[in-house]
Design a protein around this motif. Structure first.
Motif, PDB file in Angstrom:
ATOM      1  N   LEU A  11     -54.052 -21.677  37.862  1.00  0.00           N
ATOM      2  CA  LEU A  11     -54.938 -22.092  37.939  1.00  0.00           C
ATOM      3  C   LEU A  11     -55.720 -20.813  38.989  1.00  0.00           C
ATOM      4  CD1 LEU A  11     -53.992 -24.878  40.271  1.00  0.00           C
ATOM      5  CD2 LEU A  11     -55.307 -24.894  38.816  1.00  0.00           C
ATOM      6  N   HIS A  12     -55.478 -19.950  39.272  1.00  0.00           N
ATOM      7  CA  HIS A  12     -55.341 -18.226  40.439  1.00  0.00           C
ATOM      8  C   HIS A  12     -56.523 -17.384  38.951  1.00  0.00           C
ATOM      9  CE1 HIS A  12     -54.926 -16.203  43.161  1.00  0.00           C
ATOM     10  NE2 HIS A  12     -54.986 -14.674  42.343  1.00  0.00           N
ATOM     11  N   SER A  13     -55.696 -17.482  38.025  1.00  0.00           N
ATOM     12  CA  SER A  13     -56.592 -16.186  36.984  1.00  0.00           C
ATOM     13  C   SER A  13     -57.789 -17.150  36.099  1.00  0.00           C
ATOM     14  CB  SER A  13     -55.594 -15.808  35.630  1.00  0.00           C
ATOM     15  OG  SER A  13     -55.068 -17.086  35.593  1.00  0.00           O
ATOM     16  N   HIS A  14     -57.477 -18.302  36.027  1.00  0.00           N
ATOM     17  CA  HIS A  14     -58.628 -19.658  35.875  1.00  0.00           C
ATOM     18  C   HIS A  14     -60.076 -19.764  36.361  1.00  0.00           C
ATOM     19  CE1 HIS A  14     -59.891 -22.831  32.905  1.00  0.00           C
ATOM     20  NE2 HIS A  14     -60.376 -23.058  33.934  1.00  0.00           N
ATOM     21  N   ALA A  15     -60.492 -19.649  37.677  1.00  0.00           N
ATOM     22  CA  ALA A  15     -61.582 -19.118  37.916  1.00  0.00           C
ATOM     23  C   ALA A  15     -62.146 -18.157  37.744  1.00  0.00           C
ATOM     24  CB  ALA A  15     -61.224 -19.441  40.022  1.00  0.00           C
ATOM     25  N   ALA A  16     -61.841 -16.986  37.858  1.00  0.00           N
ATOM     26  CA  ALA A  16     -61.470 -15.750  37.320  1.00  0.00           C
ATOM     27  C   ALA A  16     -62.818 -16.137  36.351  1.00  0.00           C
ATOM     28  CB  ALA A  16     -61.193 -15.187  37.600  1.00  0.00           C
ATOM     29  N   ASP A  17     -61.677 -16.199  34.853  1.00  0.00           N
ATOM     30  CA  ASP A  17     -62.215 -16.613  33.838  1.00  0.00           C
ATOM     31  C   ASP A  17     -63.441 -17.667  33.501  1.00  0.00           C
ATOM     32  OD1 ASP A  17     -60.291 -15.527  32.520  1.00  0.00           O
ATOM     33  OD2 ASP A  17     -59.119 -16.905  32.141  1.00  0.00           O
ATOM     34  N   GLN A  18     -63.935 -18.643  34.507  1.00  0.00           N
ATOM     35  CA  GLN A  18     -64.354 -19.168  34.005  1.00  0.00           C
ATOM     36  C   GLN A  18     -65.467 -19.284  34.836  1.00  0.00           C
ATOM     37  OE1 GLN A  18     -65.051 -22.475  32.668  1.00  0.00           O
ATOM     38  NE2 GLN A  18     -63.399 -22.319  31.989  1.00  0.00           N
ATOM     39  N   ALA A  19     -66.510 -17.501  36.079  1.00  0.00           N
ATOM     40  CA  ALA A  19     -67.075 -17.614  36.280  1.00  0.00           C
ATOM     41  C   ALA A  19     -67.532 -15.938  35.346  1.00  0.00           C
ATOM     42  CB  ALA A  19     -66.552 -17.046  37.868  1.00  0.00           C
ATOM     43  N   GLN A  20     -67.409 -16.021  34.381  1.00  0.00           N
ATOM     44  CA  GLN A  20     -66.853 -14.681  33.410  1.00  0.00           C
ATOM     45  C   GLN A  20     -67.926 -14.791  32.754  1.00  0.00           C
ATOM     46  OE1 GLN A  20     -64.462 -11.809  33.246  1.00  0.00           O
ATOM     47  NE2 GLN A  20     -63.422 -11.852  35.306  1.00  0.00           N
ATOM     48  N   PHE A  21     -68.517 -15.701  32.807  1.00  0.00           N
ATOM     49  CA  PHE A  21     -69.488 -16.056  31.166  1.00  0.00           C
ATOM     50  C   PHE A  21     -70.346 -14.971  31.148  1.00  0.00           C
ATOM     51  CE2 PHE A  21     -70.477 -20.004  33.550  1.00  0.00           C
ATOM     52  CZ  PHE A  21     -69.490 -20.510  33.210  1.00  0.00           C
ATOM     53  N   SER A  22     -71.251 -15.308  29.760  1.00  0.00           N
ATOM     54  CA  SER A  22     -72.148 -13.995  29.160  1.00  0.00           C
ATOM     55  C   SER A  22     -73.095 -14.677  29.358  1.00  0.00           C
ATOM     56  CB  SER A  22     -72.308 -14.568  27.318  1.00  0.00           C
ATOM     57  OG  SER A  22     -72.413 -15.532  26.733  1.00  0.00           O
ATOM     58  N   GLY A  23     -73.992 -13.426  29.088  1.00  0.00           N
ATOM     59  CA  GLY A  23     -75.518 -13.946  29.571  1.00  0.00           C
ATOM     60  C   GLY A  23     -75.854 -14.898  29.495  1.00  0.00           C
ATOM     61  N   GLY A  24     -76.091 -15.442  28.046  1.00  0.00           N
ATOM     62  CA  GLY A  24     -76.660 -17.279  28.031  1.00  0.00           C
ATOM     63  C   GLY A  24     -75.720 -18.161  28.603  1.00  0.00           C
ATOM     64  N   GLU A  25     -74.727 -17.822  28.721  1.00  0.00           N
ATOM     65  CA  GLU A  25     -74.369 -19.016  29.108  1.00  0.00           C
ATOM     66  C   GLU A  25     -74.223 -19.176  30.938  1.00  0.00           C
ATOM     67  OE1 GLU A  25     -69.724 -20.170  27.876  1.00  0.00           O
ATOM     68  OE2 GLU A  25     -70.369 -18.296  27.735  1.00  0.00           O
ATOM     69  N   ALA A  26     -74.550 -18.047  31.305  1.00  0.00           N
ATOM     70  CA  ALA A  26     -74.637 -17.655  33.176  1.00  0.00           C
ATOM     71  C   ALA A  26     -76.007 -18.035  33.343  1.00  0.00           C
ATOM     72  CB  ALA A  26     -74.791 -16.010  33.271  1.00  0.00           C
ATOM     73  N   GLU A  27     -77.338 -18.077  31.842  1.00  0.00           N
ATOM     74  CA  GLU A  27     -78.620 -18.023  32.385  1.00  0.00           C
ATOM     75  C   GLU A  27     -78.926 -19.841  31.782  1.00  0.00           C
ATOM     76  OE1 GLU A  27     -81.314 -16.291  29.490  1.00  0.00           O
ATOM     77  OE2 GLU A  27     -80.217 -13.965  30.284  1.00  0.00           O
ATOM     78  N   HIS A  28     -77.507 -19.721  31.373  1.00  0.00           N
ATOM     79  CA  HIS A  28     -78.331 -22.216  31.035  1.00  0.00           C
ATOM     80  C   HIS A  28     -77.787 -22.355  32.267  1.00  0.00           C
ATOM     81  CE1 HIS A  28     -77.779 -25.465  29.632  1.00  0.00           C
ATOM     82  NE2 HIS A  28     -76.444 -25.751  29.800  1.00  0.00           N
ATOM     83  N   TYR A  29     -75.930 -22.047  33.473  1.00  0.00           N
ATOM     84  CA  TYR A  29     -76.018 -22.307  33.779  1.00  0.00           C
ATOM     85  C   TYR A  29     -76.552 -21.845  35.381  1.00  0.00           C
ATOM     86  CZ  TYR A  29     -72.992 -22.921  38.030  1.00  0.00           C
ATOM     87  OH  TYR A  29     -71.682 -22.742  39.907  1.00  0.00           O
ATOM     88  N   LEU A  30     -77.000 -20.962  35.792  1.00  0.00           N
ATOM     89  CA  LEU A  30     -78.233 -20.672  36.598  1.00  0.00           C
ATOM     90  C   LEU A  30     -80.091 -21.834  36.438  1.00  0.00           C
ATOM     91  CD1 LEU A  30     -78.099 -16.879  37.047  1.00  0.00           C
ATOM     92  CD2 LEU A  30     -76.957 -18.687  38.712  1.00  0.00           C
ATOM     93  N   SER A  31     -80.009 -21.696  35.782  1.00  0.00           N
ATOM     94  CA  SER A  31     -81.383 -22.526  34.996  1.00  0.00           C
ATOM     95  C   SER A  31     -81.145 -24.036  35.529  1.00  0.00           C
ATOM     96  CB  SER A  31     -82.383 -22.297  33.707  1.00  0.00           C
ATOM     97  OG  SER A  31     -80.670 -23.342  32.673  1.00  0.00           O
ATOM     98  N   GLU A  32     -79.794 -24.771  35.016  1.00  0.00           N
ATOM     99  CA  GLU A  32     -79.322 -26.216  35.393  1.00  0.00           C
ATOM    100  C   GLU A  32     -79.289 -26.251  36.953  1.00  0.00           C
ATOM    101  OE1 GLU A  32     -74.848 -28.502  35.503  1.00  0.00           O
ATOM    102  OE2 GLU A  32     -76.042 -27.539  33.303  1.00  0.00           O
ATOM    103  N   LEU A  33     -79.053 -25.010  37.775  1.00  0.00           N
ATOM    104  CA  LEU A  33     -78.334 -25.588  39.433  1.00  0.00           C
ATOM    105  C   LEU A  33     -80.298 -25.380  39.877  1.00  0.00           C
ATOM    106  CD1 LEU A  33     -75.625 -23.215  40.432  1.00  0.00           C
ATOM    107  CD2 LEU A  33     -75.944 -25.337  39.920  1.00  0.00           C
ATOM    108  N   LYS A  34     -80.923 -24.651  39.052  1.00  0.00           N
ATOM    109  CA  LYS A  34     -82.735 -24.639  39.491  1.00  0.00           C
ATOM    110  C   LYS A  34     -82.876 -26.115  39.517  1.00  0.00           C
ATOM    111  CE  LYS A  34     -83.776 -20.564  37.423  1.00  0.00           C
ATOM    112  NZ  LYS A  34     -84.586 -19.429  37.466  1.00  0.00           N
ATOM    113  N   SER A  35     -82.482 -26.437  38.365  1.00  0.00           N
ATOM    114  CA  SER A  35     -83.454 -27.573  37.817  1.00  0.00           C
ATOM    115  C   SER A  35     -82.815 -28.963  39.284  1.00  0.00           C
ATOM    116  CB  SER A  35     -83.429 -27.996  36.336  1.00  0.00           C
ATOM    117  OG  SER A  35     -83.585 -29.217  36.267  1.00  0.00           O
ATOM    118  N   ARG A  36     -81.257 -28.946  38.918  1.00  0.00           N
ATOM    119  CA  ARG A  36     -80.857 -29.867  40.016  1.00  0.00           C
ATOM    120  C   ARG A  36     -81.327 -30.061  41.275  1.00  0.00           C
ATOM    121  NH1 ARG A  36     -74.264 -29.058  39.894  1.00  0.00           N
ATOM    122  NH2 ARG A  36     -74.631 -29.775  37.716  1.00  0.00           N
TER     123      ARG A  36
END
Length: 163
Positions: A11-36
């Motif tokens: 669990l400890h290492s999984h959180a860090a892995d999930q947060a380290q998105f590539s550029g496209g995944e990060a952009e998708h995550y951030l645009s989803e939050l802005k929309s939400r």
């Protein structure tokens, strides 16, 4: 005990892995939050999401059946001066007493990837401070919620580090 250590490490290492998105995944995550949240800015959307998660997973007295001294524990995030994340903690005891603690986290020079712990025999998950490893926030035990909160806070810290 070995199994609980392995699950903690996973669990400890999984959180860090999930947060380290590539550029496209990060952009998708951030645009989803802005929309939400109907917000134009990434920082505002991340702040709204973090505060929403903190509200959803707040440790309430109602969840603490059998605990000797149950207390409501809630948090609120805000942005301080440049490069500073403010964390407001409110602890409300069984009476009407309330204690408020404010913590300022300077984000410059920190590893932005937060980790979390959800001990198997407990009511809580803890998001650790990237500054010193001490608990930054404590929420109701929900590993998926802790993972999502650690991810949102990691993105928020990265955003604040940009200036």
């Amino acid at each position: 005990m070995a199994a609980s250590i392995c699950s903690y490490v996973a669990l400890h290492s999984h959180a860090a892995d999930q947060a380290q998105f590539s550029g496209g995944e990060a952009e998708h995550y951030l645009s989803e939050l802005k929309s939400r949240y109907g917000l134009a800015g990434e920082r505002e959307a991340l702040l709204a999401h973090g505060n929403g998660l903190l509200d959803r997973y707040a440790l309430r007295v109602a969840y603490q059946v059998g605990v000797a001294n149950p207390q409501d524990l809630s948090y609120r995030l805000s942005i301080g001066k440049s490069g500073e994340l403010q964390v407001r903690e409110e602890v409300r005891g069984p009476g009407n007493g309330i204690a408020v603690h404010n913590r300022n986290l300077s984000v410059f020079g920190l590893d932005p990837y937060l980790s979390y712990r959800c001990p198997p025999q407990g009511l809580v998950c803890i998001i650790d401070s990237p500054a010193d490893g001490t608990p930054l926030v404590t929420i109701l035990r929900d590993p998926a919620g802790a993972e999502e909160l650690a991810k949102a806070l990691s993105f928020l810290i990265r955003n604040l580090q940009k200036g």
